[in-house]
Design a protein around this motif. Structure first.
Motif, PDB file in Angstrom:
ATOM      1  N   SER A 167      47.856  42.930  35.530  1.00 16.22           N
ATOM      2  CA  SER A 167      47.058  41.882  36.159  1.00 16.22           C
ATOM      3  C   SER A 167      46.906  42.186  37.651  1.00 16.22           C
ATOM      4  O   SER A 167      47.874  42.594  38.301  1.00 16.22           O
ATOM      5  N   LEU A 168      45.709  41.981  38.165  1.00 18.71           N
ATOM      6  CA  LEU A 168      45.449  42.075  39.603  1.00 18.71           C
ATOM      7  C   LEU A 168      45.158  40.668  40.097  1.00 18.71           C
ATOM      8  O   LEU A 168      44.232  40.012  39.607  1.00 18.71           O
ATOM      9  N   ILE A 169      45.941  40.199  41.045  1.00 20.48           N
ATOM     10  CA  ILE A 169      45.820  38.824  41.531  1.00 20.48           C
ATOM     11  C   ILE A 169      45.391  38.846  42.997  1.00 20.48           C
ATOM     12  O   ILE A 169      46.104  39.370  43.854  1.00 20.48           O
ATOM     13  N   PHE A 170      44.223  38.283  43.257  1.00 15.48           N
ATOM     14  CA  PHE A 170      43.676  38.224  44.611  1.00 15.48           C
ATOM     15  C   PHE A 170      43.799  36.794  45.123  1.00 15.48           C
ATOM     16  O   PHE A 170      43.311  35.854  44.484  1.00 15.48           O
ATOM     17  N   GLU A 171      44.416  36.623  46.285  1.00 13.90           N
ATOM     18  CA  GLU A 171      44.692  35.284  46.799  1.00 13.90           C
ATOM     19  C   GLU A 171      43.511  34.657  47.520  1.00 13.90           C
ATOM     20  O   GLU A 171      43.611  33.543  48.009  1.00 13.90           O
ATOM     21  N   GLU A 172      42.412  35.377  47.630  1.00 17.71           N
ATOM     22  CA  GLU A 172      41.195  34.787  48.166  1.00 17.71           C
ATOM     23  C   GLU A 172      40.012  35.412  47.443  1.00 17.71           C
ATOM     24  O   GLU A 172      40.113  36.479  46.858  1.00 17.71           O
ATOM     25  N   ASP A 173      38.894  34.734  47.494  1.00 15.57           N
ATOM     26  CA  ASP A 173      37.702  35.225  46.824  1.00 15.57           C
ATOM     27  C   ASP A 173      36.593  35.286  47.863  1.00 15.57           C
ATOM     28  O   ASP A 173      36.732  34.826  48.981  1.00 15.57           O
ATOM     29  N   GLY A 174      35.455  35.849  47.475  1.00 15.20           N
ATOM     30  CA  GLY A 174      34.332  35.898  48.397  1.00 15.20           C
ATOM     31  C   GLY A 174      34.036  37.315  48.842  1.00 15.20           C
ATOM     32  O   GLY A 174      34.876  38.211  48.744  1.00 15.20           O
ATOM     33  N   TYR A 175      32.852  37.526  49.386  1.00 20.79           N
ATOM     34  CA  TYR A 175      32.380  38.863  49.733  1.00 20.79           C
ATOM     35  C   TYR A 175      33.238  39.527  50.801  1.00 20.79           C
ATOM     36  O   TYR A 175      33.473  40.717  50.783  1.00 20.79           O
TER      37      TYR A 175
ATOM     38  N   PHE B 252      34.719  49.346  42.729  1.00 21.82           N
ATOM     39  CA  PHE B 252      36.049  49.422  42.137  1.00 21.82           C
ATOM     40  C   PHE B 252      36.083  48.809  40.736  1.00 21.82           C
ATOM     41  O   PHE B 252      36.603  49.406  39.787  1.00 21.82           O
ATOM     42  N   PHE B 253      35.497  47.627  40.592  1.00 19.65           N
ATOM     43  CA  PHE B 253      35.560  46.921  39.303  1.00 19.65           C
ATOM     44  C   PHE B 253      34.594  47.504  38.279  1.00 19.65           C
ATOM     45  O   PHE B 253      34.733  47.233  37.081  1.00 19.65           O
TER      46      PHE B 253
ATOM     47  N   GLY C 233      40.195  45.855  30.007  1.00 19.83           N
ATOM     48  CA  GLY C 233      41.340  45.118  29.509  1.00 19.83           C
ATOM     49  C   GLY C 233      42.318  44.675  30.582  1.00 19.83           C
ATOM     50  O   GLY C 233      43.275  43.944  30.292  1.00 19.83           O
ATOM     51  N   ILE C 234      42.096  45.090  31.825  1.00 24.07           N
ATOM     52  CA  ILE C 234      42.963  44.679  32.929  1.00 24.07           C
ATOM     53  C   ILE C 234      42.526  43.306  33.419  1.00 24.07           C
ATOM     54  O   ILE C 234      41.346  43.086  33.716  1.00 24.07           O
TER      55      ILE C 234
ATOM     56  N   TYR D 238      46.948  50.969  32.024  1.00 28.13           N
ATOM     57  CA  TYR D 238      46.251  50.377  30.875  1.00 28.13           C
ATOM     58  C   TYR D 238      46.177  51.380  29.721  1.00 28.13           C
ATOM     59  O   TYR D 238      46.408  51.019  28.555  1.00 28.13           O
ATOM     60  N   TYR D 239      45.893  52.626  30.038  1.00 26.37           N
ATOM     61  CA  TYR D 239      45.783  53.668  29.020  1.00 26.37           C
ATOM     62  C   TYR D 239      47.123  53.859  28.298  1.00 26.37           C
ATOM     63  O   TYR D 239      47.145  54.202  27.103  1.00 26.37           O
ATOM     64  N   SER D 240      48.234  53.625  29.011  1.00 24.12           N
ATOM     65  CA  SER D 240      49.553  53.776  28.400  1.00 24.12           C
ATOM     66  C   SER D 240      50.089  52.449  27.857  1.00 24.12           C
ATOM     67  O   SER D 240      51.288  52.259  27.703  1.00 24.12           O
TER      68      SER D 240
END
Length: 304
Positions: free
Chosen positions: A68-76, A88-89, A95-96, A61-63
């Motif tokens: 994009s980070l794509i997660f195929e499932e959601d939840g804790y 992490f987030f 901007g990512i 991002y700095y460069s």
């Protein structure tokens, strides 16, 4: 054009991470306008990989990369849920893009400090130095490794190990991008990992320019042999009157049979402890890896 990098539906430590990154184009070098990182269901990112990926994503991002980070499932209980729990987030560049959506609430803010077997990802920032971070890492280590025969002695050395690792980032990183540190116990593997990551100048970049003047006999050594010299004897770009923080922390960790994993910009070395510390013939070197700025270190301690 989009390039896609996919992680496996399995445990992802630093070794598995390297296999994934090496299988495709270098994220830093690619000419594609957008880079997508995919995390499938059952992808379990371990702490050593998590802090390195956090550094890599922020570097991209700095460069001015479109990431994009794509997660195929959601939840804790998902990959996203675990990374959110570790903070992490909290430190991922805003901007990512995160899909399906960036977590609204930080798991670290809600649960931080409530689990005795981990220290959530902590930012290492020149302007806001956390003086308590070495204490937090030391206490977590000792809660998990208290049954070791050398626990009392380890307790006395642990703070210095972590303080020197963190101080090395302040002394050598020379970057506007934050560094990170975290700790996680893995009871099934009977080990505990302490990971530190920065995006600044690598060890070789800061050390090699001074070798011809300070240590001419070492100037032609390979990276792996030079790193062994750093950890066994102590070599600093500032000469003999200033010790190297990495050497200080590694020397103490050797005594407690910790495995040492170092990721440099385009190479990686795993040092396996022997009777006399880290030996060249027990160091596994991987060259020509995809570029990741900085120095990324993980110590793995056995619990007993």
């Amino acid at each position: 054009m989009i390039t896609e990098i996919s992680f496996p539906a399995d445990w992802v430590d630093s070794s598995a991470m390297e296999k994934v990154l090496s299988a495709g184009p270098s994220a830093h070098a690619t000419q594609y306008s957008k880079i997508e990182f995919r995390f499938p269901i059952d992808c379990k990112v371990m702490i050593d990989a998590a802090v390195r990926l956090l550094s890599l994503f922020n570097q991209l991002y700095y460069s001015s990369r479109n990431v994009s980070l794509i997660f195929e499932e959601d939840g804790y209980g998902s990959t996203m849920g675990y990374l959110n729990r570790m903070g992490f987030f909290d430190y991922l560049a805003q901007g990512i893009e995160v899909l399906p959506s960036r977590p609204d609430i930080s798991g670290k803010d809600i649960h931080g400090g409530t689990n005795a077997t981990l220290v959530e990802i902590a930012r290492i920032n020149r302007d806001e130095r956390d003086q308590e971070l070495p204490n937090a890492l030391t206490k977590a280590l000792m809660r998990s490794c208290g049954k070791r025969a050398d626990a009392k002695e380890l307790d006395g050395a642990a703070w210095t190990i972590f303080a020197e690792l963190i101080d090395n980032i302040f002394s050598h990183s020379e970057t506007p991008i934050d560094g990170y540190a975290a700790l996680q116990l893995y009871s099934r593997g009977n080990n505990l990992k302490v990971a530190v990551s920065d995006s600044g100048l690598g060890i070789m970049d800061t050390l090699r320019p001074s070798l011809k003047h300070e240590f001419p006999s070492l100037a032609n050594l390979s990276d792996i042999d030079l790193l062994v010299k750093i950890f066994r004897q102590g070599i600093s770009r500032h000469g003999t009157d200033r010790g190297c923080g990495l050497k200080g922390s590694a020397k103490k960790a050797m005594k407690f049979k910790a495995q040492l994993d170092i990721r440099l910009p385009t190479s990686r070395l795993n040092f396996i402890p022997g009777h006399d510390g880290y030996q060249p013939d027990r160091a596994f070197c991987y060259d020509n890896l995809p570029l990741i700025w900085g120095t990324h270190i993980c110590f793995t301690f056995t619990l007993d």
